[in-house]
Design a protein around this motif. Sequence first.
Motif, mmCIF file in Angstrom:
data_model
loop_
_atom_site.group_PDB
_atom_site.id
_atom_site.type_symbol
_atom_site.label_atom_id
_atom_site.label_comp_id
_atom_site.label_asym_id
_atom_site.label_seq_id
_atom_site.Cartn_x
_atom_site.Cartn_y
_atom_site.Cartn_z
ATOM 1 N N LEU A 59 0.866 -1.173 0.000
ATOM 2 C CA LEU A 59 0.000 0.000 0.000
ATOM 3 C C LEU A 59 0.902 1.221 0.000
ATOM 4 O O LEU A 59 1.707 1.400 0.924
ATOM 5 N N ALA A 60 0.808 2.032 -1.031
ATOM 6 C CA ALA A 60 1.603 3.254 -1.137
ATOM 7 C C ALA A 60 3.075 3.009 -0.823
ATOM 8 O O ALA A 60 3.720 3.782 -0.140
ATOM 9 N N GLY A 61 3.599 1.902 -1.283
ATOM 10 C CA GLY A 61 5.002 1.572 -1.083
ATOM 11 C C GLY A 61 5.314 0.778 0.164
ATOM 12 O O GLY A 61 6.408 0.219 0.291
ATOM 13 N N ALA A 62 4.380 0.714 1.114
ATOM 14 C CA ALA A 62 4.598 -0.055 2.351
ATOM 15 C C ALA A 62 4.183 -1.505 2.121
ATOM 16 O O ALA A 62 3.105 -1.769 1.582
ATOM 17 N N ARG A 63 5.032 -2.430 2.527
ATOM 18 C CA ARG A 63 4.710 -3.843 2.329
ATOM 19 C C ARG A 63 3.577 -4.265 3.268
ATOM 20 O O ARG A 63 3.441 -3.740 4.373
ATOM 21 N N SER A 95 9.986 7.942 8.898
ATOM 22 C CA SER A 95 10.077 7.583 7.488
ATOM 23 C C SER A 95 8.673 7.462 6.913
ATOM 24 O O SER A 95 7.675 7.500 7.649
ATOM 25 N N THR A 96 8.587 7.311 5.599
ATOM 26 C CA THR A 96 7.312 6.889 5.031
ATOM 27 C C THR A 96 7.017 5.498 5.586
ATOM 28 O O THR A 96 7.934 4.764 5.988
ATOM 29 N N PRO A 97 5.749 5.109 5.664
ATOM 30 C CA PRO A 97 5.435 3.780 6.213
ATOM 31 C C PRO A 97 6.190 2.672 5.484
ATOM 32 O O PRO A 97 6.283 2.677 4.254
ATOM 33 N N VAL A 98 6.714 1.742 6.259
ATOM 34 C CA VAL A 98 7.464 0.622 5.685
ATOM 35 C C VAL A 98 6.665 -0.681 5.732
ATOM 36 O O VAL A 98 6.940 -1.605 4.957
ATOM 37 N N HIS A 114 -4.509 -2.904 11.508
ATOM 38 C CA HIS A 114 -3.962 -3.269 12.809
ATOM 39 C C HIS A 114 -2.710 -2.488 13.182
ATOM 40 O O HIS A 114 -2.495 -2.211 14.360
ATOM 41 N N ALA A 115 -1.888 -2.132 12.214
ATOM 42 C CA ALA A 115 -0.668 -1.397 12.553
ATOM 43 C C ALA A 115 -0.110 -0.685 11.331
ATOM 44 O O ALA A 115 -0.248 -1.157 10.194
ATOM 45 N N ILE A 116 0.520 0.474 11.595
ATOM 46 C CA ILE A 116 1.330 1.181 10.601
ATOM 47 C C ILE A 116 2.727 1.282 11.194
ATOM 48 O O ILE A 116 2.900 1.794 12.307
ATOM 49 N N ARG A 117 3.710 0.805 10.462
ATOM 50 C CA ARG A 117 5.079 0.809 10.973
ATOM 51 C C ARG A 117 5.955 1.747 10.147
ATOM 52 O O ARG A 117 5.872 1.766 8.913
ATOM 53 N N VAL A 118 6.759 2.531 10.862
ATOM 54 C CA VAL A 118 7.690 3.468 10.239
ATOM 55 C C VAL A 118 9.077 3.227 10.824
ATOM 56 O O VAL A 118 9.233 2.513 11.817
ATOM 57 N N THR A 119 10.060 3.868 10.205
ATOM 58 C CA THR A 119 11.419 3.803 10.728
ATOM 59 C C THR A 119 11.785 5.154 11.327
ATOM 60 O O THR A 119 11.544 6.203 10.731
ATOM 61 N N ARG A 125 9.231 1.051 14.154
ATOM 62 C CA ARG A 125 8.325 1.231 15.292
ATOM 63 C C ARG A 125 6.879 1.283 14.808
ATOM 64 O O ARG A 125 6.610 1.617 13.658
ATOM 65 N N ASP A 126 5.957 0.980 15.710
ATOM 66 C CA ASP A 126 4.530 1.112 15.416
ATOM 67 C C ASP A 126 4.117 2.569 15.600
ATOM 68 O O ASP A 126 4.015 3.056 16.735
ATOM 69 N N ALA A 127 3.869 3.270 14.497
ATOM 70 C CA ALA A 127 3.347 4.630 14.584
ATOM 71 C C ALA A 127 1.866 4.608 14.939
ATOM 72 O O ALA A 127 1.353 5.525 15.578
ATOM 73 N N PHE A 128 1.192 3.552 14.513
ATOM 74 C CA PHE A 128 -0.203 3.290 14.891
ATOM 75 C C PHE A 128 -0.300 1.827 15.264
ATOM 76 O O PHE A 128 0.226 0.959 14.561
ATOM 77 N N ALA A 129 -0.969 1.549 16.375
ATOM 78 C CA ALA A 129 -1.261 0.173 16.780
ATOM 79 C C ALA A 129 -2.710 0.124 17.234
ATOM 80 O O ALA A 129 -3.134 0.939 18.056
ATOM 81 N N ALA A 130 -3.476 -0.815 16.695
ATOM 82 C CA ALA A 130 -4.915 -0.860 16.955
ATOM 83 C C ALA A 130 -5.239 -0.961 18.436
ATOM 84 O O ALA A 130 -6.207 -0.370 18.916
ATOM 85 N N GLY A 131 -4.434 -1.701 19.190
ATOM 86 C CA GLY A 131 -4.741 -1.914 20.595
ATOM 87 C C GLY A 131 -4.221 -0.846 21.530
ATOM 88 O O GLY A 131 -4.383 -0.970 22.742
ATOM 89 N N ARG A 132 -3.621 0.193 20.988
ATOM 90 C CA ARG A 132 -3.025 1.227 21.817
ATOM 91 C C ARG A 132 -3.909 2.466 21.831
ATOM 92 O O ARG A 132 -4.237 3.015 20.784
#
Length: 232
Positions: A59-63, A95-98, A114-119, A125-132
């Motif tokens: 999605l938009a370059g993120a795996r 970073s852009t989402p990875v 469930h999660a968006i991960r960035v560097t 790291r989890d920039a967004f986590a559903a359970g947080r």
Amino acid sequence: MNDSHTSLSRRRILLGAAAASAVTFGAPGAAHAAPGAAHAAPGAGGAARARPLVLRDRLAGARLAGGPARFQTDLHERLDAWLAFWSANSPRVWSTPVEIEGRVDADGDAFTLHAIRVTRDDETRDAFAAGRSDAAHLATLASLHHHFPVVRVEPGGAPRVADGPAGWTGSGEQVAFAVTACRELWGLRTAGPTDWREHVSRAGHAVDPASRSGWAAFTRASLRRGLRTESY
């Protein structure tokens, strides 16, 4: 990422719930178009027309965590635009989402995040986590409301979006999100379901947030408030 966002109560974050009949991502592979489960749509003379799904691993370059998944083409394009928008309004030190973790419904026209991960600082790291329960959760909900007409939060905090053009509908999910965003992101603690628009107007938001352009502006501003990027 917990140290960079204000913690919010679970009740305020879980704005609604929707059961999703979903499949998880399949085995890793290269992205390509492929037929899959399809909707039946009326065609010429009343005949049914199948809409093949496309297999995508990004999605938009993120795996996509877990490998490629089958989407309706329109949903995948909207998710691409959403994630690019989220990234453009995120902190510059990210970073852009990875990587994106989520699941697609079996018919390919709904997605649960469930999660968006960035560097950052060479660490993923989890920039967004559903359970947080934090400001980044509300900010990400704002970005989804900006791009999708239906955003529902499942038990556990994962937002589920359905394909379709974005805009204000006045749904219970939109009103509940708007009230929570007013209270938690805008500092408008007394905003309620019937008067939140007046509170936003008094806070300096020039356009009626219940209009098409106003809803887009309100959700973008809420995203930037939640991610602490409103100053640039």
